[in-house]
Design an enzyme around this catalytic site. Structure first.
Site, PDB file in Angstrom:
ATOM      1  N   ASP A 142      42.844  48.072  39.029  1.00 28.74           N
ATOM      2  CA  ASP A 142      42.370  47.286  37.793  1.00 28.74           C
ATOM      3  C   ASP A 142      43.573  47.440  37.027  1.00 28.74           C
ATOM      4  O   ASP A 142      44.225  48.405  36.784  1.00 28.74           O
ATOM      5  CB  ASP A 142      41.215  47.954  36.993  1.00 28.74           C
ATOM      6  N   ASN A 190      33.997  38.945  39.796  1.00 24.71           N
ATOM      7  CA  ASN A 190      35.207  38.015  39.390  1.00 24.71           C
ATOM      8  C   ASN A 190      35.285  36.713  39.805  1.00 24.71           C
ATOM      9  O   ASN A 190      35.910  35.831  39.128  1.00 24.71           O
ATOM     10  CB  ASN A 190      36.331  38.865  40.069  1.00 24.71           C
ATOM     11  N   SER A 248      35.813  41.042  43.121  1.00 28.82           N
ATOM     12  CA  SER A 248      34.433  41.532  43.269  1.00 28.82           C
ATOM     13  C   SER A 248      33.700  40.166  43.087  1.00 28.82           C
ATOM     14  O   SER A 248      34.187  39.040  42.607  1.00 28.82           O
ATOM     15  CB  SER A 248      34.142  42.375  42.084  1.00 28.82           C
ATOM     16  N   ARG A 280      35.373  34.045  36.963  1.00 27.61           N
ATOM     17  CA  ARG A 280      36.632  33.990  36.182  1.00 27.61           C
ATOM     18  C   ARG A 280      37.034  32.436  36.280  1.00 27.61           C
ATOM     19  O   ARG A 280      36.597  31.615  36.972  1.00 27.61           O
ATOM     20  CB  ARG A 280      37.818  34.756  36.680  1.00 27.61           C
TER      21      ARG A 280
END
Ligand code: IPE
Ligand code: IPE
Ligand code: MG
Length: 229
Positions: free
Chosen positions: A15, A63, A60, A66
């Site tokens: 991250d 994610n 993930s 996004r």
């Protein structure tokens, strides 16, 4: 470093790529590119140390919501990795495995990832596991539904065989970079007894030395698994 104290399986929550890029006034994709390069070098380093499995949290399930642009940038990186860089990994007698729901990804990516697994050398001493569109909740629900469909009651081993991680030992050690202190849906079932390590360093800056420092801390941890010493 003493081998008995080396984790066999390390999970890595990579991250901080976005913030790393932002600090440089660059788009988030610049950070993901730097993160991918760092991961490639770290995987080789981990293999040299004698670690057997490295699971890298790459994307993930969450994610996937996004912006299109960011996801397209990530997919381009996967395309590059699984056509070019992966060969070096194979040459080092390392295998690739992918965990997650690949059916939701662009078709060519799904195929590339599956080919990446099947083209892996057979006698590998190291496995790099990509968690892509991976989420523990999805993984567990998928297993529960498969179990319900079969109508057979499962014990723990039977349940584990229905997880994406079938055949992979539980992570001994989970490292998260980027300053957040949470698992974000990463291997929550498998990490029940993992040692956790959190670093403030943004992933593209997480050097081999930082990794060694984390492993050294692991070697000092006392794992009791509920027993007394
Ligand atoms: C982690 O970096 C990589 C992915 C989630 C794909 P982020 O993109 O979450 O970076 P930050 O947390 O915004 O800095
Ligand atoms: C976790 O990072 C996922 C990956 C590193 C692939 P996120 O940036 O998505 O996690 P949250 O949203 O901060 O929990
Ligand atoms: Mg993040």
């Amino acid at each position: 470093m003493h081998n008995a104290k080396l984790p066999a399986h390390v999970g890595l929550i990579m991250d901080g790529n976005g913030r790393w890029a932002k600090k440089r006034l660059m788009p988030r994709s610049f950070g993901h590119n730097a993160g991918m390069n760092r991961m490639i070098a770290l995987a080789e380093h981990a293999q040299k140390l004698g670690i057997k499995y490295l699971t890298v949290y790459t994307l993930s399930t969450e994610n996937l919501s996004r912006p299109r642009e960011e996801l397209d940038g990530l997919y381009s990186l996967f395309r590059k990795y699984f056509t070019e860089n992966v060969k070096r990994l194979y040459a080092n007698k390392a295998a690739v495995r992918v965990i997650g729901d690949l059916s939701a990804l662009p078709e060519d990516i799904e195929k590339l990832l599956r080919d990446g697994e099947s083209n892996s050398p057979e006698s590998a001493s190291f496995t790099l596991i990509f968690a892509i569109n991976y989420g523990s909740r999805t993984e567990i629900l998928r297993a529960v539904n498969a179990a319900a469909e079969s109508g057979v009651k499962l014990d723990e081993d039977g349940f584990r065989r229905l997880l994406y991680t079938d055949g992979i030992p539980d992570p001994d050690f989970i490292i998260r970079t980027g300053g957040e202190v949470r698992l974000s849906n990463f291997l929550t079932f498998q990490a029940a007894y993992a040692e956790l390590y959190f670093s403030d360093v943004l992933f593209p800056d997480f050097s081999d030395d930082e990794f060694d420092g984390a492993i050294e801390e692991y070697s000092r941890r006392e794992r009791r698994f509920g027993k007394i010493r």
